[in-house]
Motif scaffolding. Structure first.
Motif, PDB file in Angstrom:
ATOM      1  N   VAL A  40      25.336  42.512 -58.720  1.00  0.00           N
ATOM      2  CA  VAL A  40      25.954  41.192 -58.555  1.00  0.00           C
ATOM      3  C   VAL A  40      27.145  41.283 -57.608  1.00  0.00           C
ATOM      4  CG1 VAL A  40      27.218  39.349 -59.745  1.00  0.00           C
ATOM      5  CG2 VAL A  40      25.140  40.297 -60.756  1.00  0.00           C
ATOM      6  N   ARG A  41      27.919  42.341 -57.726  1.00  0.00           N
ATOM      7  CA  ARG A  41      29.096  42.492 -56.852  1.00  0.00           C
ATOM      8  C   ARG A  41      28.684  42.646 -55.392  1.00  0.00           C
ATOM      9  NH1 ARG A  41      32.615  40.821 -54.671  1.00  0.00           N
ATOM     10  NH2 ARG A  41      34.532  41.864 -54.172  1.00  0.00           N
ATOM     11  N   LEU A  42      27.585  43.339 -55.137  1.00  0.00           N
ATOM     12  CA  LEU A  42      27.110  43.490 -53.762  1.00  0.00           C
ATOM     13  C   LEU A  42      26.579  42.168 -53.211  1.00  0.00           C
ATOM     14  CD1 LEU A  42      25.348  46.963 -53.896  1.00  0.00           C
ATOM     15  CD2 LEU A  42      27.475  46.371 -52.694  1.00  0.00           C
ATOM     16  N   MET A  43      25.971  41.360 -54.069  1.00  0.00           N
ATOM     17  CA  MET A  43      25.448  40.071 -53.620  1.00  0.00           C
ATOM     18  C   MET A  43      26.564  39.027 -53.504  1.00  0.00           C
ATOM     19  SD  MET A  43      21.745  39.628 -55.446  1.00  0.00           S
ATOM     20  CE  MET A  43      22.360  39.798 -57.092  1.00  0.00           C
ATOM     21  N   TRP A  44      27.554  39.087 -54.377  1.00  0.00           N
ATOM     22  CA  TRP A  44      28.635  38.102 -54.399  1.00  0.00           C
ATOM     23  C   TRP A  44      29.880  38.754 -53.833  1.00  0.00           C
ATOM     24  CZ3 TRP A  44      28.348  33.248 -57.198  1.00  0.00           C
ATOM     25  CH2 TRP A  44      29.506  32.505 -57.106  1.00  0.00           C
ATOM     26  N   ARG A  45      30.054  38.685 -52.548  1.00  0.00           N
ATOM     27  CA  ARG A  45      31.190  39.332 -51.884  1.00  0.00           C
ATOM     28  C   ARG A  45      32.352  38.389 -51.652  1.00  0.00           C
ATOM     29  NH1 ARG A  45      29.487  44.170 -48.283  1.00  0.00           N
ATOM     30  NH2 ARG A  45      27.712  44.880 -49.478  1.00  0.00           N
ATOM     31  N   TRP A  46      32.208  37.143 -52.093  1.00  0.00           N
ATOM     32  CA  TRP A  46      33.269  36.177 -51.877  1.00  0.00           C
ATOM     33  C   TRP A  46      34.327  36.324 -52.955  1.00  0.00           C
ATOM     34  CZ3 TRP A  46      28.070  34.921 -52.144  1.00  0.00           C
ATOM     35  CH2 TRP A  46      27.454  34.748 -50.913  1.00  0.00           C
ATOM     36  N   GLY A  48      36.407  36.112 -56.128  1.00  0.00           N
ATOM     37  CA  GLY A  48      35.991  36.026 -57.525  1.00  0.00           C
ATOM     38  C   GLY A  48      34.765  36.848 -57.863  1.00  0.00           C
ATOM     39  N   GLY A  49      34.277  37.636 -56.921  1.00  0.00           N
ATOM     40  CA  GLY A  49      33.060  38.406 -57.146  1.00  0.00           C
ATOM     41  C   GLY A  49      33.159  39.408 -58.279  1.00  0.00           C
ATOM     42  N   TRP A  50      34.351  40.002 -58.440  1.00  0.00           N
ATOM     43  CA  TRP A  50      34.526  40.967 -59.534  1.00  0.00           C
ATOM     44  C   TRP A  50      34.337  40.276 -60.880  1.00  0.00           C
ATOM     45  CZ3 TRP A  50      34.525  45.908 -58.322  1.00  0.00           C
ATOM     46  CH2 TRP A  50      34.938  46.283 -57.062  1.00  0.00           C
ATOM     47  N   LEU A  51      34.913  39.094 -61.018  1.00  0.00           N
ATOM     48  CA  LEU A  51      34.799  38.360 -62.278  1.00  0.00           C
ATOM     49  C   LEU A  51      33.374  37.858 -62.495  1.00  0.00           C
ATOM     50  CD1 LEU A  51      36.229  37.295 -64.778  1.00  0.00           C
ATOM     51  CD2 LEU A  51      36.809  35.247 -63.476  1.00  0.00           C
ATOM     52  N   VAL A  52      32.730  37.388 -61.445  1.00  0.00           N
ATOM     53  CA  VAL A  52      31.348  36.910 -61.562  1.00  0.00           C
ATOM     54  C   VAL A  52      30.430  38.050 -62.016  1.00  0.00           C
ATOM     55  CG1 VAL A  52      29.365  36.023 -60.252  1.00  0.00           C
ATOM     56  CG2 VAL A  52      31.627  35.039 -59.908  1.00  0.00           C
ATOM     57  N   ALA A  53      30.610  39.236 -61.444  1.00  0.00           N
ATOM     58  CA  ALA A  53      29.799  40.392 -61.833  1.00  0.00           C
ATOM     59  C   ALA A  53      30.053  40.761 -63.288  1.00  0.00           C
ATOM     60  CB  ALA A  53      30.096  41.582 -60.915  1.00  0.00           C
ATOM     61  N   TRP A  54      31.312  40.738 -63.715  1.00  0.00           N
ATOM     62  CA  TRP A  54      31.653  41.061 -65.098  1.00  0.00           C
ATOM     63  C   TRP A  54      31.042  40.039 -66.061  1.00  0.00           C
ATOM     64  CZ3 TRP A  54      34.380  38.977 -69.197  1.00  0.00           C
ATOM     65  CH2 TRP A  54      34.741  39.861 -70.207  1.00  0.00           C
ATOM     66  N   LEU A  55      31.100  38.762 -65.695  1.00  0.00           N
ATOM     67  CA  LEU A  55      30.516  37.716 -66.539  1.00  0.00           C
ATOM     68  C   LEU A  55      29.001  37.838 -66.624  1.00  0.00           C
ATOM     69  CD1 LEU A  55      32.726  34.671 -65.504  1.00  0.00           C
ATOM     70  CD2 LEU A  55      32.728  35.864 -67.714  1.00  0.00           C
ATOM     71  N   ALA A  56      28.357  38.270 -65.530  1.00  0.00           N
ATOM     72  CA  ALA A  56      26.909  38.475 -65.557  1.00  0.00           C
ATOM     73  C   ALA A  56      26.541  39.583 -66.545  1.00  0.00           C
ATOM     74  CB  ALA A  56      26.395  38.821 -64.156  1.00  0.00           C
ATOM     75  N   HIS A 106      38.897  46.996 -53.601  1.00  0.00           N
ATOM     76  CA  HIS A 106      38.486  46.080 -52.536  1.00  0.00           C
ATOM     77  C   HIS A 106      39.390  44.853 -52.585  1.00  0.00           C
ATOM     78  CE1 HIS A 106      35.744  44.245 -49.671  1.00  0.00           C
ATOM     79  NE2 HIS A 106      35.758  43.158 -50.397  1.00  0.00           N
ATOM     80  N   PRO A 107      40.574  44.946 -52.018  1.00  0.00           N
ATOM     81  CA  PRO A 107      41.484  43.793 -52.090  1.00  0.00           C
ATOM     82  C   PRO A 107      40.899  42.593 -51.360  1.00  0.00           C
ATOM     83  CG  PRO A 107      42.375  45.487 -50.643  1.00  0.00           C
ATOM     84  CD  PRO A 107      41.127  46.044 -51.258  1.00  0.00           C
ATOM     85  N   GLU A 108      40.904  41.455 -52.036  1.00  0.00           N
ATOM     86  CA  GLU A 108      40.347  40.244 -51.440  1.00  0.00           C
ATOM     87  C   GLU A 108      41.426  39.371 -50.823  1.00  0.00           C
ATOM     88  OE1 GLU A 108      37.579  38.199 -54.007  1.00  0.00           O
ATOM     89  OE2 GLU A 108      37.241  40.044 -55.086  1.00  0.00           O
ATOM     90  N   ALA A 109      42.627  39.438 -51.366  1.00  0.00           N
ATOM     91  CA  ALA A 109      43.707  38.594 -50.856  1.00  0.00           C
ATOM     92  C   ALA A 109      44.500  39.363 -49.818  1.00  0.00           C
ATOM     93  CB  ALA A 109      44.612  38.177 -52.005  1.00  0.00           C
ATOM     94  N   LYS A 110      44.701  38.743 -48.670  1.00  0.00           N
ATOM     95  CA  LYS A 110      45.478  39.391 -47.614  1.00  0.00           C
ATOM     96  C   LYS A 110      46.948  39.060 -47.820  1.00  0.00           C
ATOM     97  CE  LYS A 110      41.834  39.434 -44.254  1.00  0.00           C
ATOM     98  NZ  LYS A 110      41.421  39.156 -42.919  1.00  0.00           N
ATOM     99  N   PRO A 111      47.831  40.004 -47.531  1.00  0.00           N
ATOM    100  CA  PRO A 111      49.254  39.713 -47.661  1.00  0.00           C
ATOM    101  C   PRO A 111      49.695  38.629 -46.680  1.00  0.00           C
ATOM    102  CG  PRO A 111      48.869  42.054 -47.159  1.00  0.00           C
ATOM    103  CD  PRO A 111      47.554  41.363 -47.138  1.00  0.00           C
ATOM    104  N   ALA A 112      50.784  37.965 -47.008  1.00  0.00           N
ATOM    105  CA  ALA A 112      51.299  36.901 -46.144  1.00  0.00           C
ATOM    106  C   ALA A 112      51.607  37.466 -44.762  1.00  0.00           C
ATOM    107  CB  ALA A 112      52.551  36.295 -46.752  1.00  0.00           C
ATOM    108  N   GLY A 113      51.275  36.713 -43.744  1.00  0.00           N
ATOM    109  CA  GLY A 113      51.542  37.156 -42.381  1.00  0.00           C
ATOM    110  C   GLY A 113      50.353  37.841 -41.737  1.00  0.00           C
TER     111      GLY A 113
END
Length: 131
Positions: A40-46, A48-56, A106-113
């Motif tokens: 699921v994590r490989l398919m859902w790379r957007w 929230g993917g970590w949470l979606v995979a855990w919920l699956a 796999h950090p999804e959020a980029k730092p400010a700037g």
């Protein structure tokens, strides 16, 4: 196909996997949980993917235990609740660890700037000095 027939088929397939792979039921729970989480994590790379995979994985573990309990109730051979919680724990342990450390893997959020077009004041000063 009725629920009881489906639960019986599910149990039959699980028993077949245990005998054909020579793995314990606990090991199968671990492998299936990890495999589903990674798939699921490989398919859902957007986002929230970590949470979606855990919920699956949680849905799979809960659904499997629900099927087991349904068949046990039909056969009047209900296992203690601790046995079912043990199976869910085995299935969820490593996906939970991966979820918790996922931000560092796999950090999804980029730092400010870092976004395109945004420049910090320090970067702007360095650019002016270099010019």
């Amino acid at each position: 196909m009725t629920l009881i027939e489906f639960a019986a088929l599910f149990t039959e397939r699980k028993t077949w996997l245990v005998t054909s792979t020579d793995l314990s039921k606990d090991a199968l729970h671990i492998y299936f949980g990890l495999a589903l989480f990674v798939a699921v994590r490989l398919m859902w790379r957007w986002r929230g993917g970590w949470l979606v995979a855990w919920l699956a994985v949680l849905a799979m573990a809960s659904g499997g235990e629900w099927l087991d309990m349904s068949l046990e109730a039909q056969r009047s051979a209900i296992q203690p609740d601790a046995a079912h919680w043990h199976d869910i724990w085995n299935t969820m342990f490593w996906p939970t660890v991966l979820l918790l450390i996922g931000r560092w893997l796999h950090p999804e959020a980029k730092p400010a700037g870092d976004a395109a077009g945004e420049v910090s004041s320090e970067d702007a000063e360095r650019r002016l000095e270099q010019a």
